[in-house]
Write a protein that holds these residues in place. Structure first.
Motif, PDB file in Angstrom:
ATOM      1  N   THR A 148       0.827  -1.196   0.000  1.00  0.00           N
ATOM      2  CA  THR A 148       0.000   0.000   0.000  1.00  0.00           C
ATOM      3  C   THR A 148       0.868   1.255   0.000  1.00  0.00           C
ATOM      4  O   THR A 148       2.092   1.197   0.138  1.00  0.00           O
ATOM      5  N   ASP A 150       1.184   3.478   2.216  1.00  0.00           N
ATOM      6  CA  ASP A 150       1.883   3.669   3.490  1.00  0.00           C
ATOM      7  C   ASP A 150       2.763   2.468   3.843  1.00  0.00           C
ATOM      8  O   ASP A 150       3.102   2.248   4.994  1.00  0.00           O
ATOM      9  N   ASN A 151       3.117   1.673   2.803  1.00  0.00           N
ATOM     10  CA  ASN A 151       4.084   0.572   2.914  1.00  0.00           C
ATOM     11  C   ASN A 151       3.591  -0.569   3.793  1.00  0.00           C
ATOM     12  O   ASN A 151       4.395  -1.264   4.422  1.00  0.00           O
ATOM     13  N   LYS A 152       2.300  -0.798   3.831  1.00  0.00           N
ATOM     14  CA  LYS A 152       1.769  -1.990   4.489  1.00  0.00           C
ATOM     15  C   LYS A 152       1.738  -3.140   3.471  1.00  0.00           C
ATOM     16  O   LYS A 152       1.569  -2.929   2.279  1.00  0.00           O
ATOM     17  N   ARG A 153       1.894  -4.341   3.990  1.00  0.00           N
ATOM     18  CA  ARG A 153       1.820  -5.547   3.156  1.00  0.00           C
ATOM     19  C   ARG A 153       0.435  -6.158   3.336  1.00  0.00           C
ATOM     20  O   ARG A 153       0.102  -6.640   4.425  1.00  0.00           O
TER      21      ARG A 153
END
Length: 272
Positions: A148, A150-153
């Motif tokens: 995402t 915001d660097n979520k997996r």
């Protein structure tokens, strides 16, 4: 203490079973390691051959899983279990488990469909699974992996993907960035249009073709809403969006153009 079970014949049997179990465990450890190495080797060969990044992880998962099943059968055979009978039992067990895990098998089937129809590939910016937006990092057997903003997996089950609308934001190579700006009813529409277009020309990611335009989208309760849709490369979508949002506001402030907020006028009447 009765030590009859430690007779010579029993000891031979115990040693024989212990050897078989140790051998089976060793086969599992070495076999799984070899399976992973083979899958990794095939992955590198596929990468060198130019195979699509979307297909490669899927095939690697299939090869690794298939080899590990064969290793498991070999280990069971070392324990003296008839492989044919074991396969029959395994088949019946697989059927029962399959009935219990219909959703998981559905995710696998959906993964095959996604691989075949290719609505997106690794690296595309997509909205899938009923609203998850991110860059595709991997299309695996059972799920699609997103990164995402915001660097979520995020791991979205493939069945959820195919049962919802798939929006491939990167799919066309270029994309229009939908933007709306509200100005006060007392402000000049023509001046506001000029300011928005000027900011667009300064944006390093907005393309010359198709050209940017600004139109009056609606008359709101508190503002006249101006809409614009500058085009950029798909990978620069968020860069363009945030650039325009920040710099149009700054330009409006410099030019004295107001961005109204919802408000109500309350009139007080004195009752005698």
């Amino acid at each position: 203490m009765d030590l009859d079970f430690l007779s010579e014949s029993n000891m031979e049997t115990i040693i024989s079973y212990a050897t078989s179990i140790a051998g089976a465990i060793l086969v599992l450890i070495i076999g799984f390691w070899i399976a992973n190495r083979i899958a990794s080797f095939l992955g590198k060969r596929m990468e060198k051959s130019g195979m699509d990044d979307t297909v490669r992880p899927f095939l690697m998962s299939l090869v690794s899983t298939g080899l590990k099943i064969l290793v498991g059968l070999a280990a069971v055979g070392m324990l003296g279990v008839e492989t044919a009978s074991f396969i029959a039992i395994l088949g019946a067990l697989a059927f029962a488990v399959g009935m219990a895990l219909q959703g998981t098998l559905g995710h696998f089937a959906s993964g095959v469909m996604l691989l075949f129809f290719r609505p997106y590939k690794v690296g595309d910016l997509v909205t899938i699974g009923g609203g998850e937006t991110g860059t595709v990092k991997e299309l695996a057997i059972f799920n699609t992996v997103l990164a995402t903003l915001d660097n979520k997996r995020v791991m979205v089950p493939n069945g959820v993907v195919t049962s919802n609308i798939i929006t491939n934001i990167s799919g066309q190579g270029t994309i229009g960035v939908e933007l709306t700006y509200g100005i006060g009813y007392g402000d000049s529409i023509d001046k506001a249009k000029e300011v928005i277009l000027a900011v667009g020309k300064e944006c390093p990611w907005i393309l010359d073709e198709p050209g940017q335009g600004v139109v009056v989208a609606s008359h709101g309760d508190s503002a006249v809403n101006l809409a614009t849709r500058p085009f950029c490369k798909s990978e620069h979508y968020w860069d363009t969006f945030f650039y325009m949002q920040e710099n149009v506001k700054k330009a409006f402030d410099r030019e004295g153009i107001s961005i109204p907020f919802p408000q109500q006028d309350v009139h007080m009447h004195q009752v005698s």
